[in-house]
Design an enzyme around this catalytic site. Structure first.
Site, PDB file in Angstrom:
ATOM      1  N   LYS A   1      14.397  81.307 108.001  1.00 21.58           N
ATOM      2  CA  LYS A   1      15.174  82.314 107.488  1.00 21.58           C
ATOM      3  C   LYS A   1      16.652  81.956 107.760  1.00 21.58           C
ATOM      4  CE  LYS A   1      16.174  87.232 107.530  1.00 21.58           C
ATOM      5  NZ  LYS A   1      15.922  88.741 107.962  1.00 21.58           N
TER       6      LYS A   1
ATOM      7  N   GLU B   1      12.588  75.537 117.066  1.00 21.66           N
ATOM      8  CA  GLU B   1      11.433  74.673 117.075  1.00 21.66           C
ATOM      9  C   GLU B   1      11.233  74.384 115.622  1.00 21.66           C
ATOM     10  OE1 GLU B   1      11.921  77.794 118.227  1.00 21.66           O
ATOM     11  OE2 GLU B   1      10.113  78.506 119.533  1.00 21.66           O
TER      12      GLU B   1
ATOM     13  N   ARG C   1       9.099  88.795 109.434  1.00 24.78           N
ATOM     14  CA  ARG C   1       7.599  88.990 109.527  1.00 24.78           C
ATOM     15  C   ARG C   1       7.126  89.633 108.217  1.00 24.78           C
ATOM     16  NH1 ARG C   1      10.471  91.353 113.255  1.00 24.78           N
ATOM     17  NH2 ARG C   1      10.787  93.621 113.314  1.00 24.78           N
TER      18      ARG C   1
ATOM     19  N   GLU D   1       5.894  92.558 117.118  1.00 26.80           N
ATOM     20  CA  GLU D   1       7.242  92.327 116.823  1.00 26.80           C
ATOM     21  C   GLU D   1       7.920  93.517 116.299  1.00 26.80           C
ATOM     22  OE1 GLU D   1       9.133  89.159 114.655  1.00 26.80           O
ATOM     23  OE2 GLU D   1       9.014  88.151 116.534  1.00 26.80           O
TER      24      GLU D   1
ATOM     25  N   HIS E   1     -19.736  87.437 120.077  1.00 30.26           N
ATOM     26  CA  HIS E   1     -20.591  86.754 120.965  1.00 30.26           C
ATOM     27  C   HIS E   1     -19.685  86.293 122.046  1.00 30.26           C
ATOM     28  CE1 HIS E   1     -24.374  86.160 118.671  1.00 30.26           C
ATOM     29  NE2 HIS E   1     -23.621  86.256 117.942  1.00 30.26           N
TER      30      HIS E   1
HETATM   31  O1  LIG Z   1      12.603  82.184 110.111  1.00 34.60           O
HETATM   32  P1  LIG Z   1      13.539  81.819 111.270  1.00 34.60           P
HETATM   33  O2  LIG Z   1      14.746  82.083 111.123  1.00 34.60           O
HETATM   34  O3  LIG Z   1      13.365  80.509 111.509  1.00 34.60           O
HETATM   35  O4  LIG Z   1      12.666  82.569 112.435  1.00 34.60           O
HETATM   36  C1  LIG Z   1      11.426  82.506 112.728  1.00 34.60           C
HETATM   37  C2  LIG Z   1      11.034  83.869 113.424  1.00 34.60           C
HETATM   38  O5  LIG Z   1      11.990  83.796 114.815  1.00 34.60           O
HETATM   39  C3  LIG Z   1      11.813  85.100 115.109  1.00 34.60           C
HETATM   40  O6  LIG Z   1      13.141  85.508 114.684  1.00 34.60           O
HETATM   41  C4  LIG Z   1      11.542  85.638 116.552  1.00 34.60           C
HETATM   42  O7  LIG Z   1      10.489  85.071 116.918  1.00 34.60           O
HETATM   43  C5  LIG Z   1      10.996  85.867 114.068  1.00 34.60           C
HETATM   44  O8  LIG Z   1      11.187  87.108 114.044  1.00 34.60           O
HETATM   45  C6  LIG Z   1      10.755  85.117 112.934  1.00 34.60           C
HETATM   46  O9  LIG Z   1      10.230  85.291 112.148  1.00 34.60           O
END
Ligand SMILES: O=P(O)(O)OC[C@H]1O[C@](O)(CO)[C@@H](O)[C@@H]1O
Length: 534
Positions: free
Chosen positions: A201, A207, A259, A344, A375
């Site tokens: 977003k 990451e 989310r 969240e 299990h």
């Molecule tokens: O889509 P982005 O901006 O990479 O964010 C990924 C995720 O990181 C967060 O902002 C925090 O973990 C989430 O709400 C979101 O879904």
């Protein structure tokens, strides 16, 4: 409506009435007696919503509880809050944003921002169809690089809709900033046959940006040609995507929470997997649930009923977690998806005005598909010291040919909710024959180990089949249920400030891995840093 206009839930007459009702009847309600007293309990506590039937009769509530909970919802102005969300008011007050994931699944010409929504949807579905034409596109592998809301939805939906998936396409998901995630995926790929979807977003998430860079390096190193053809972006930050070098971009809007975003272009991997017609059915299923949520009376409104049960269990019974057990292997990632959706959204400790809350909010949500969970941790559900409401999800018709397996699966599902409720007294256990290994133990002692308290609550949600439309409705049901409990608790279910501190500290720590500088760090962090560098 203004959020400040709604009273805090614990300051309403309905809340006080519920407290009195809990002391007098709720705490002591015995499900076995309730069923014995009322032959109509199953029918009375069942709700049929679009695509989803729910048996709520094995919950520790009665008609008075339900009536008082509906009064609580009204006192907290739930209908006005819901209508404000659906009307696009900026109910996400801390970010000054509307919350309009429902607009993403409204039919063309209906709903807010319809022209923009359907322009991107049409373009994205046309793109998905081009990719699905494997003979022409040459693409056999799609890699979605994203995390949180830019990963969990598609990653959950793909196994769920496997029966509808293109047989010639493999979908991969890379989320973690851990080379153990991306490395095995890259090792299976050929650049000319791969499409990378960079889904973020914000297009700033550490990451995702780090994995996208690794993917691009790999692509070039492998002799890949034409990055523009093999990398697409899904984001609200078109500028950042362009800077990365992505030319084909599918946008969405700040009024779509991460989310809640799998209905937007974040759903591109799903659209590629199941095709445009099925993706539209997925949206239509969610829209049908939206209409139910918007229109059904509170007492027959499934998201409302589930959200109110959550409040009843969390704030009156004091249950701190809820377990979700989908009896369908395709829903194996559903609990993980719900963890972000619910925790969240509602893992907050202040109200809309920033005031500390004196009552509990989001329960811990966890689970595994049945029968595997049976299990593993079901022992604790049956005999542990904590009562944990369980949510069973059953699907009547499978998409495989092994009818006998499916009957066994469904029998297990019903047996577990039955066992949780019925339990078994020590006297009953004493009449059962003892297992050989325990021959030396006193029969009475053993009967206590073998007894079950029972009266443990559960709900059972049932779908006719796990179709795109049914999955859409199921997800939307949970989204609205989270809205309901969040609205009663008076919190902002649509921000996530709780993830920011860790991100900021990580940025500060990163350079210290190079320099080794531990100045100003607490003793534990300094010690761990030294060990990791040593
Ligand atoms: O889509 P982005 O901006 O990479 O964010 C990924 C995720 O990181 C967060 O902002 C925090 O973990 C989430 O709400 C979101 O879904």
């Amino acid at each position: 409506m203004s959020a400040a206009a709604a009273p805090r839930c614990d300051q309403t007459i309905a809340w006080t009435a519920l407290q009195g009702h809990f002391q007098a009847h709720g705490r002591g309600l015995d499900l076995r007696e309730a069923f014995a007293r009322d032959a109509g309990r199953f029918a009375g506590f069942s709700v049929q919503a679009p695509e989803v039937f729910a048996d709520l009769s094995k919950n520790r509530w009665d008609a008075t509880t339900r009536r008082l909970l509906v009064e609580l919802a009204e006192a907290c102005q739930l209908p006005a809050r819901r209508d404000a969300m659906l009307a696009g008011e900026p109910i996400n007050s801390t970010e000054g944003r509307a919350v309009l994931h429902t607009a993403l699944r409204a039919p063309r010409g209906q709903g807010l921002f319809s022209a923009e929504v359907h322009e991107v949807l049409d373009r994205m579905l046309a793109f998905a169809e081009r990719v699905r034409d494997v003979a022409t596109s040459g693409i056999t592998d799609i890699v979605n690089i994203g995390i949180g809301g830019s990963d969990l939805g598609p990653q959950m939906a793909m196994p769920a809709l496997q029966a509808y998936s293109h047989p010639g396409l493999r979908l991969h998901f890379v989320s973690n900033v851990d080379g153990h995630d991306i490395t095995p995926v890259l090792s299976q790929l050929r650049p000319e046959r791969t499409l990378f979807i960079i889904a973020s977003k914000t297009f700033t998430t550490q990451e995702t940006m780090a994995n996208a860079a690794v993917a691009r390096e790999w692509f070039i190193a492998q002799g890949g040609q034409d990055i523009a053809k093999h990398f697409v972006g899904v984001t609200t930050n078109l500028e950042a995507a362009a800077k990365f070098g992505v030319t084909e971009t599918f946008g969405f809007w700040d009024w779509v929470g991460g989310r809640y975003s799998l209905w937007s272009a974040i759903g591109l991997p799903i659209a590629i997997g199941i095709g445009s017609e099925n993706f539209r059915a997925f949206l239509a299923g969610a829209h049908a649930m939206d209409s139910h949520f918007a229109e059904a009376p509170l007492a027959d409104n499934l998201p409302v009923q589930l959200g109110l049960l959550d409040v009843w269990y969390r704030n009156f019974h004091g249950f701190t977690s809820r377990s979700v057990a989908p009896y369908h292997q395709g829903l194996k990632r559903f609990p993980a998806y719900l963890q972000q959706l619910e925790m969240e959204s509602n893992g907050k400790c202040v109200d809309m005005a920033g005031q500390a809350l004196p009552y509990g909010t989001s329960p811990v949500v966890w689970g595994e598909p049945g029968t595997n969970g049976q299990h593993a941790y079901f022992q604790m559900l049956h005999q542990g010291t904590d009562v944990i409401p369980v949510e069973f999800i059953a699907v009547k018709t499978p998409s495989h040919p092994h009818a006998d397996l499916h009957t066994k699966l469904l029998a297990n599902c019903l047996a577990q909710s039955q066992a949780l409720m019925l339990g078994m007294t020590a006297a009953e256990a004493a009449t059962e024959s003892a297992p050989t290994a325990s021959k030396t133990l006193d029969r009475e002692v053993l009967s206590h180990h073998r007894s079950f308290p029972g009266n443990r609550p559960s709900s059972t949600l049932m779908l006719d089949a796990l179709t795109p439309s049914a999955l859409g409705a199921l997800i939307a049901l949970y989204e609205h249920r989270v809205f309901v409990s969040g609205a009663i608790w008076g919190i902002n279910s649509f921000d996530q400030w709780g993830v920011e501190l860790g991100k900021a500290l990580c940025s500060q720590l990163l350079p210290r891995f190079g320099s080794g500088d531990a100045a100003g760090l607490d003793g534990s962090t300094a010690g761990l840093l030294a060990k990791l560098r040593g």
